[in-house]
Design a protein around this motif. Structure first.
Motif, PDB file in Angstrom:
ATOM      1  N   GLY A 302       0.796  -1.210   0.000  1.00  0.00           N
ATOM      2  CA  GLY A 302       0.000   0.000   0.000  1.00  0.00           C
ATOM      3  C   GLY A 302       0.829   1.261   0.000  1.00  0.00           C
ATOM      4  N   THR A 303       2.152   1.119   0.121  1.00  0.00           N
ATOM      5  CA  THR A 303       3.051   2.272   0.013  1.00  0.00           C
ATOM      6  C   THR A 303       3.032   2.799  -1.420  1.00  0.00           C
ATOM      7  N   SER A 304       3.114   4.097  -1.587  1.00  0.00           N
ATOM      8  CA  SER A 304       2.985   4.731  -2.898  1.00  0.00           C
ATOM      9  C   SER A 304       4.112   4.345  -3.849  1.00  0.00           C
ATOM     10  N   PRO A 305       3.871   4.479  -5.137  1.00  0.00           N
ATOM     11  CA  PRO A 305       4.937   4.247  -6.120  1.00  0.00           C
ATOM     12  C   PRO A 305       6.117   5.180  -5.875  1.00  0.00           C
ATOM     13  N   GLN A 306       7.289   4.760  -6.359  1.00  0.00           N
ATOM     14  CA  GLN A 306       8.468   5.590  -6.173  1.00  0.00           C
ATOM     15  C   GLN A 306       8.225   6.980  -6.751  1.00  0.00           C
ATOM     16  N   ALA A 307       8.801   7.976  -6.095  1.00  0.00           N
ATOM     17  CA  ALA A 307       8.603   9.356  -6.506  1.00  0.00           C
ATOM     18  C   ALA A 307       9.544   9.715  -7.645  1.00  0.00           C
ATOM     19  N   LYS A 308       9.133  10.712  -8.421  1.00  0.00           N
ATOM     20  CA  LYS A 308      10.023  11.224  -9.461  1.00  0.00           C
ATOM     21  C   LYS A 308      11.198  11.962  -8.838  1.00  0.00           C
ATOM     22  N   GLY A 309      10.948  12.624  -7.710  1.00  0.00           N
ATOM     23  CA  GLY A 309      11.989  13.366  -7.021  1.00  0.00           C
ATOM     24  C   GLY A 309      12.723  12.521  -6.000  1.00  0.00           C
ATOM     25  N   PHE A 358       7.840  -6.572   1.877  1.00  0.00           N
ATOM     26  CA  PHE A 358       7.924  -5.412   1.009  1.00  0.00           C
ATOM     27  C   PHE A 358       7.094  -5.604  -0.254  1.00  0.00           C
ATOM     28  N   PRO A 359       6.572  -4.521  -0.783  1.00  0.00           N
ATOM     29  CA  PRO A 359       5.890  -4.611  -2.083  1.00  0.00           C
ATOM     30  C   PRO A 359       6.901  -4.838  -3.198  1.00  0.00           C
ATOM     31  N   GLU A 360       6.406  -5.053  -4.383  1.00  0.00           N
ATOM     32  CA  GLU A 360       7.285  -5.277  -5.526  1.00  0.00           C
ATOM     33  C   GLU A 360       8.119  -4.026  -5.810  1.00  0.00           C
ATOM     34  N   PRO A 361       9.244  -4.176  -6.530  1.00  0.00           N
ATOM     35  CA  PRO A 361      10.072  -3.013  -6.863  1.00  0.00           C
ATOM     36  C   PRO A 361       9.267  -1.921  -7.548  1.00  0.00           C
ATOM     37  N   GLY A 362       9.655  -0.668  -7.222  1.00  0.00           N
ATOM     38  CA  GLY A 362       8.996   0.462  -7.842  1.00  0.00           C
ATOM     39  C   GLY A 362       8.171   1.306  -6.895  1.00  0.00           C
ATOM     40  N   THR A 363       8.387   1.156  -5.561  1.00  0.00           N
ATOM     41  CA  THR A 363       7.681   1.975  -4.582  1.00  0.00           C
ATOM     42  C   THR A 363       8.683   2.877  -3.865  1.00  0.00           C
TER      43      THR A 363
END
Length: 647
Positions: A302-309, A358-363
């Motif tokens: 449920g953690t958000s996708p990785q940020a652009k910044g 952990f969620p899948e890569p990309g958060t």
């Protein structure tokens, strides 16, 4: 031997385990205390040596660094502070290839197994050797890592607020042998200093850290020489095993079996418009008879996708071993007394009690290279609060309210002699109110770290510190008030640029169980002057003219419990001490003051206060278990609470 997990190389020859069949049970209890005290002494001696011989303000004066001692199984033995990991060094340099006098170095976030959060954190590792008759063998490690002034990148300080790639953040160095058998690698040192805007201080800091860790390795070697390898390693096992048993008995027992969910947010990433970047923990406390063991499960789904910044943090390496030790100090708040809480170390013994999913890569917690990470404090500091919040739901609020105790502010330009300078410091903030006491004022999350001394900064940099005080009314109102943040005024004597890497400028540190949120972070340049302007919490190069004042106010901690239940005498005391304004006494606590501070006649009207509080209580509506402050509605589309905020 290495194996590959999620495309990453990790060491497999050193799983968590004990060196002796009885996990240290046969170790002499008196000797265990001697060994544990010796480890603490060596760690302190290393840190003292670094502080006395380093050069940069961030290391020498602000003390934004720490040391750690690990055994040959890569387990952290000391618990006064968190430290990086030895895993990436051993992954790339097998123990049998190490030699006395070797010093290893790395700062590569994606090659550090989660032990390094951003590139300015430089890590030095020295193996400890002992000869049991078969030649010198590695028996332990001494390590130091800290935040350095500049390692290159797009902006001074190596923390560009709008970075979209790690390549913009500075020089990446995977584990290398920086010294070989006592001889420094001059070529590597020259490359690093050439990439820094502050080459002299960087070189001096690295020299101090290498020398201090080599000294610590000699001290630790003496311990093995005195008692023998088998005896000392049995004591290591006993130290770690004791921590495991203590946390199981005194901490896990306070959390009922069950599952709870909570989340909190970073507010901006420096690239996109402010929004809620979610970090979520689903906490499960397993039963003592669980087939896989009694433990806490932290599920970050449920953690958000990785940020652009640059607010991403690489947390899932090596099964989250670093993150386990980073978060575990929050658990100490469940101790029976504050004194007992201070006695509980966080070493490798906490690792088997925590399972991370952990969620899948990309958060935000599992970013994919080359995602930027220099402001990763927005995530790892928030996770401390998320864990405190989810535990608060499990234990009827008997956890501290929120705090945000680290942000980077600074100025840079040229001094009176035309030489470039960089002044950057880590200003703390107030900690959250607790179910038995107010929060602490102006604390720093890094042990022994502090603001830069005014006498030092004024003598070295072209500005004056006109004020350094507590930020009045910044602590969240509550039965137990949140701690206060700093208010600092800096008057520039030459044109310069201001920088800031900070969160909690829109969102606030949350209050719990009726407590209110604290005041957010804010920076104002030329307050009250013709060019007064607010500066965003993420700023790389805000121009400041000579003569203008930079006013910095850091966050206050959240409050605990209903403010209308606070003892009015404590509110009067807070007004007298300039922690709460007279207006705040009535607005936030319903206390009707009489007299004044100036003539020492300040008091309160008991009858008027009782009536005012009763009037407010009669009008009060049901509120959520957590109070996030007014900034949450700004980013949530008008909602005043999240679904997870209700019990």
């Amino acid at each position: 031997m290495n194996t590959t997990v999620k495309g990453r190389r990790v060491p497999t020859q050193f799983p968590f385990g004990s060196l002796t069949a009885d996990a240290g049970a046969s170790a002499d209890p008196v000797l265990v205390e001697i060994v544990q005290g010796s480890l603490a002494s060596v760690e302190m001696e290393v840190e003292t040596a670094i502080a006395r011989t380093s050069r940069s303000p961030m290391i020498r004066d602000a003390h934004d660094f720490r040391a750690g001692i690990h055994d040959r199984l890569l387990r952290k033995l000391t618990g006064r502070s968190y430290s990086a990991l030895v895993h990436p060094v051993v992954r790339d340099f097998p123990l049998e290839e190490m030699r006395p006098g070797d010093v290893f170095f790395h700062n590569d976030v994606y090659e550090s197994e989660g032990g390094i959060g951003h590139l300015p954190d430089l890590c030095v590792t020295v193996p400890v050797f002992h000869d049991s008759g078969n030649g010198p063998e590695v028996v332990a490690f001494v390590q130091a890592f800290g935040h350095h002034d500049d390692i290159g990148g797009a902006v001074p300080g190596s923390m560009p607020s709008n970075a979209t790639s790690v390549y913009e953040e500075g020089l990446m160095v995977p584990p290398i042998r920086l010294w070989e058998e006592g001889k420094p690698n001059r070529a590597a040192l020259r490359i690093m200093t050439r990439n820094s805007r502050m080459p002299e201080s960087l070189a001096a800091d690295l020299d101090a850290e290498c020398a201090a860790c080599l000294m610590g390795a000699r001290r630790l070697g003496e311990l093995f020489d005195r008692y023998g390898r088998d005896t000392v390693e049995a004591c290591f096992d006993a130290i770690i095993s004791r921590t495991t048993q203590t946390y199981r008995r005194e901490i896990l027992s306070k959390i009922p079996v069950g599952t709870w969910v909570w989340e909190d947010y970073a507010e901006h990433d420096g690239v996109e418009e402010p929004k809620l970047h979610r970090q979520r923990i689903t906490l499960t406390r397993t039963a003592p008879d669980d087939p896989e063991g009694e433990r806490l499960i932290f599920d970050f789904s449920g953690t958000s996708p990785q940020a652009k910044g640059p607010i991403n943090h690489c947390g899932d390496y090596s099964d989250g071993v670093f993150l386990k030790k980073w978060l575990a100090p929050i658990l100490r708040n469940l101790a029976d007394t504050p004194e007992r809480m201070a006695e509980l170390d966080v070493n490798e013994g906490v690792v088997p009690l925590i399972e991370m999913r952990f969620p899948e890569p990309g958060t935000l917690l599992t970013p994919v290279f080359p995602a930027p990470t220099n402001a990763r404090t927005f995530v790892i500091l928030r996770l401390l609060g998320v864990l405190a919040g989810v535990i608060a739901k499990a234990v009827d609020g008997n956890m501290p309210a929120d705090q945000e105790t680290i942000r980077y502010t600074g100025v840079y330009g040229t001094d009176h002699d035309g030489r470039p300078y960089l002044m950057r410091e880590v200003l703390g903030g107030g900690s959250g109110g607790r179910y038995y006491a107010d929060g602490e004022d102006t604390i720093h999350v890094v042990p022994d770290s502090r603001n830069l001394p005014t006498e030092f900064t004024e003598s070295r940099f072209p500005f004056l510190v006109e004020k350094l005080s507590l930020a009045v009314d910044s602590g969240g109102p509550g039965k137990f008030r949140g701690g206060l943040g700093y208010e600092k005024h800096i008057r520039m004597l030459r044109d310069a640029h201001f920088m800031s890497i900070a969160d909690r400028s829109i969102l606030s540190c949350w209050g719990v169980k009726g407590g209110k949120a604290g005041r957010p972070f804010e920076v104002t340049i030329d307050p009250g002057g013709p060019n007064e302007r607010r500066v965003g919490a993420l700023a790389d190069a805000e121009p400041v003219r000579a003569g203008e004042v930079i006013r910095i106010r850091t966050t206050g901690g959240g409050g605990w419990g209903d403010p209308l239940e606070r003892d009015p005498k404590l509110v009067v005391r807070d007004v007298r001490w300039h922690k709460v304004s007279p207006e705040g006494a009535f607005r936030d606590y319903g206390v009707v003051l009489t007299g004044s501070v100036e003539d020492d006649s300040l008091d309160y009207d008991e009858d008027a206060t009782r009536k005012e509080r009763q009037r407010r209580q009669e009008k009060a509506a049901e509120t959520a278990f957590f109070d996030r402050g007014p900034g949450y509605a700004q980013l949530s589309g008008g909602a005043t609470a999240a679904e997870v905020d209700w019990l």
